[in-house]
Design a protein around this motif. Structure first.
Motif, PDB file in Angstrom:
ATOM      1  N   SER A   1       0.823  -1.213   0.000  1.00  0.00           N
ATOM      2  CA  SER A   1       0.000   0.000   0.000  1.00  0.00           C
ATOM      3  C   SER A   1       0.853   1.258   0.000  1.00  0.00           C
ATOM      4  N   GLY A   2       2.116   1.122   0.431  1.00  0.00           N
ATOM      5  CA  GLY A   2       3.014   2.271   0.354  1.00  0.00           C
ATOM      6  C   GLY A   2       3.267   2.709  -1.069  1.00  0.00           C
TER       7      GLY A   2
ATOM      8  N   GLU B   1      -6.200   3.512  -9.394  1.00  0.00           N
ATOM      9  CA  GLU B   1      -7.413   2.851  -9.874  1.00  0.00           C
ATOM     10  C   GLU B   1      -7.077   1.742 -10.870  1.00  0.00           C
ATOM     11  N   VAL B   2      -6.125   2.020 -11.748  1.00  0.00           N
ATOM     12  CA  VAL B   2      -5.746   1.026 -12.758  1.00  0.00           C
ATOM     13  C   VAL B   2      -4.931  -0.109 -12.141  1.00  0.00           C
TER      14      VAL B   2
ATOM     15  N   ILE C   1      -9.821   0.649  -3.938  1.00  0.00           N
ATOM     16  CA  ILE C   1      -8.702   1.283  -3.237  1.00  0.00           C
ATOM     17  C   ILE C   1      -8.656   2.775  -3.569  1.00  0.00           C
ATOM     18  N   ALA C   2      -8.868   3.101  -4.835  1.00  0.00           N
ATOM     19  CA  ALA C   2      -8.872   4.514  -5.226  1.00  0.00           C
ATOM     20  C   ALA C   2      -9.983   5.265  -4.502  1.00  0.00           C
TER      21      ALA C   2
ATOM     22  N   THR D   1     -19.481   0.753  -1.969  1.00  0.00           N
ATOM     23  CA  THR D   1     -20.016  -0.155  -0.949  1.00  0.00           C
ATOM     24  C   THR D   1     -19.118  -0.186   0.279  1.00  0.00           C
ATOM     25  N   ILE D   2     -17.814  -0.334   0.067  1.00  0.00           N
ATOM     26  CA  ILE D   2     -16.908  -0.444   1.204  1.00  0.00           C
ATOM     27  C   ILE D   2     -16.789   0.885   1.949  1.00  0.00           C
ATOM     28  N   TYR D   3     -16.782   1.995   1.199  1.00  0.00           N
ATOM     29  CA  TYR D   3     -16.707   3.315   1.837  1.00  0.00           C
ATOM     30  C   TYR D   3     -17.937   3.546   2.712  1.00  0.00           C
TER      31      TYR D   3
END
Length: 612
Positions: free
Chosen positions: A298-299, A340-341, A347-348, A469-471
């Motif tokens: 994630s970094g 995003e890509v 994640i974006a 959904t996750i947000y």
């Protein structure tokens, strides 16, 4: 005088500097650089030329053709923000040679003694020139309105190596004649020293000048990317190699989105923990804090941001800090397109959600100084380090996203490529961008209130709170915490750092201490190796008067120097209203101050002076 930058003495009627040749002798025992700077102007000039400097000891200014002294003067009292003005009287010269030394307190330099490094054997020094600190390394027109090419001859101890935001030419032994204009007492040709040569062939604003010198090692992570760190810190080198393994794919996706990558190399330097930022987009050599290495890739999102600057910021630059959003708003947008890509839309969207929360927090921070909530703002008499915030990043991102939402992604992508190609290697202001926008998207000003977005305060009503959904689920769980309900282990089973960060940042600023303790007991948030999670939790703990976490707060503030963590933790302690918290803030800063970069020292001092 016709100033072009509120943070510089540079006069717009004077010729600009196009090239700088630097000879640098690094003295680690004295934490100084003995140097000469040969400045080449765009045209011969007669009259008084103004240069920026800060805490430099100037020996002489010469005509490089004749070596005769040039008349000059220094402003009698340094300006608290801009430093000292150097006024040089020229009579048709197009070059100036300045002989000088830096100060041990140079705001762009952090000198680390051997005990402060990982190996405990060799010293280390690195630079951080943004926003207006290049002037503490060499006299210059220190404004992003002026772009320079440069070459450097750097004399360093033979046990060390150097990296720069420039192409490395060679490493060699010193030559006797190279000390001609420097202090004759310097051991320029001593056997225990070497010279590193660098050249930057593309014009950059001075704030992108960067170097680091230490006992460095590297790992290859791609055809145009190495990761550097202290060679003795094998664990960091190995972890960085894994964390940033996807860098080449990010570069390729960036090229698809924004055009050719123009800087040849994209190397990464993981600095000591005192580095005050998450990353710095120095071309060819991005600087990173070790806190971005999280073990789950994630970094790489910080790397995506610094990579995006290769187009928006490094190629197209804000003309001065009043238009900083042109750098950071576009870069935040570009970063999220790359993420995003490469990592997926969810994640974006999480990144957008964390940014949205951060933007709302900044509106609260600047409720008594609404000028700082504008994209285009007045910074006359303002230190850019004092007003550094997420506003240009996140409100700027929202503005760019608003345009994309209006015209559609396909049309906006074409516009963005044309924008980058048109202003490549130029410095522009907000009005220039808006004129280009209106010329290339006719009628856009009828659909979007451009003046409100760029010059209005606060968050416009047509800004976009992310939806996924996750947000939505995370925000819902944060709301439930207010009623005393913690998320279940099943609900957080797939969470990584970003999910926890979003959750914690949406909790009430002050909670029942028992709730906070129970949450940590179940999920060990205070012990997280992800500093985004750790610091977000510790903020809640401080605000909720959970004093059993003061030890972890102290440990954190003494371990890292990244301002993203120092600012909220010192603010939480200073504003808590508790005597114990305020005393802890003063004590920790007194003990940790010398481990912080000079820029971070100033930020913390400002917080403590305001609230304690």
């Amino acid at each position: 005088m016709a100033p072009i930058d509120p943070h510089s003495f540079t006069d717009s009627t004077h010729p600009l500097t196009t090239h700088v040749s630097l000879s640098l002798y690094l003295s680690f025992p004295t934490s100084t650089i003995h140097a000469s700077a040969l400045l080449t102007l765009s045209s011969p000039f007669s009259g008084t030329l103004s240069l920026d400097s800060r805490s430099l000891s100037l020996s002489s200014i010469l005509d490089p053709q004749t070596l005769h002294p040039l008349p000059h003067s220094l402003s009698p009292t340094p300006d608290p923000i801009r430093g000292t003005e150097i006024s040089v009287v020229l009579s048709g010269q197009s070059q100036i040679l300045l002989i000088y030394s830096t100060s041990p307190a140079a705001s762009a330099l952090q000198w680390l003694s051997p005990p402060q490094t990982f190996s405990k054997t060799h010293p280390y020094v690195y630079t951080q020139c943004q926003a207006i600190h290049a002037r503490s390394i060499f006299p210059c027109q220190d404004t992003p309105a002026r772009r320079i090419r440069y070459d450097v001859v750097m004399n360093i101890p033979a046990s060390l190596s150097a990296v720069m935001s420039a192409r490395h030419v060679r490493r060699r032994l010193p030559l006797p004649e190279e000390a001609t204009h420097l202090d004759s007492s310097l051991c320029w040709c001593a056997e225990d020293r070497v010279v590193e040569e660098f050249v930057m062939e593309q014009p950059i604003p001075p704030y992108l000048f960067a170097f680091a010198v230490g006992e460095l090692g590297f790992r290859e992570v791609g055809p145009r990317t190495r990761v550097y760190a202290e060679s003795a810190d094998v664990e960091v080198l190995d972890a960085a190699e894994v964390e940033f393994a996807g860098t080449e794919e990010m570069i390729r996706q960036g090229e698809k989105l924004f055009g050719e990558y123009d800087w040849e190399r994209f190397d990464l330097l993981v600095l000591p923990p005192s580095f005050p930022y998450g990353g710095m987009e120095n071309p060819r050599m991005v600087f990173l804090t070790p806190t971005v290495i999280k073990g789950d890739a994630s970094g790489g999102q910080v790397v995506a941001h610094e990579l995006a600057h290769s187009w928006t910021g490094n190629l197209i630059t804000n003309v001065n800090n009043e238009h900083f959003w042109l750098n950071e708003g576009f870069t935040t947008y570009a970063e999220r397109r790359i993420v995003e890509v490469v990592q997926g839309a969810d994640i974006a969207t999480l990144n957008m959600g964390i940014g949205w929360r951060g933007l709302k927090d900044e509106m609260e921070r600047f409720k008594d100084n609404l000028e700082c909530t504008k994209l285009k703002n007045n910074q006359q008499g303002v230190d850019p380090d004092d007003v550094y915030s997420q506003v240009p990043y996140e409100k700027g991102f929202q503005f760019v996203l608003r345009i994309e939402r209006q015209v559609g992604r396909t049309a906006f992508d074409e516009f963005l490529k044309k924008y980058i190609a048109t202003f490549k290697f130029k410095s522009i202001d907000t009005d220039t961008f808006l004129d280009f926008l209106k010329a290339n998207i006719p009628g856009i000003e009828k659909e979007i209130n451009l003046e409100l977005w760029t010059e209005g305060v606060g968050i416009p009503e047509d800004a976009y709170e992310p939806v996924s959904t996750i947000y939505t689920k995370i925000i819902s769980l944060a709301e439930e915490f207010k009623q005393g309900k913690m998320p279940s282990e099943d609900e957080v089973a797939e969470w990584k750092g970003q999910e926890w960060e979003l959750y914690l940042e949406n909790l009430p600023k002050s909670c029942e201490p028992s709730q906070v303790i129970a949450l940590d007991k179940r999920y060990r948030l205070a012990e997280s190796k992800d500093y985004e999670v750790k610091v977000s939790f510790l903020q809640v703990a401080i605000s909720s008067k959970c004093r059993e976490y003061h030890g972890e707060v102290e440990k954190t503030l003494k371990t890292v120097g990244r301002m993203k963590y120092l600012r909220p933790l010192f603010n939480a302690l200073a504003q808590s209203g508790g005597t114990e918290e305020k005393q802890l803030a003063k004590q920790v800063f007194a003990e940790a101050r010398e481990t912080y970069h000079p820029i971070a020292q100033g930020v913390v001092e400002s917080i403590l002076s305001k609230y304690i």
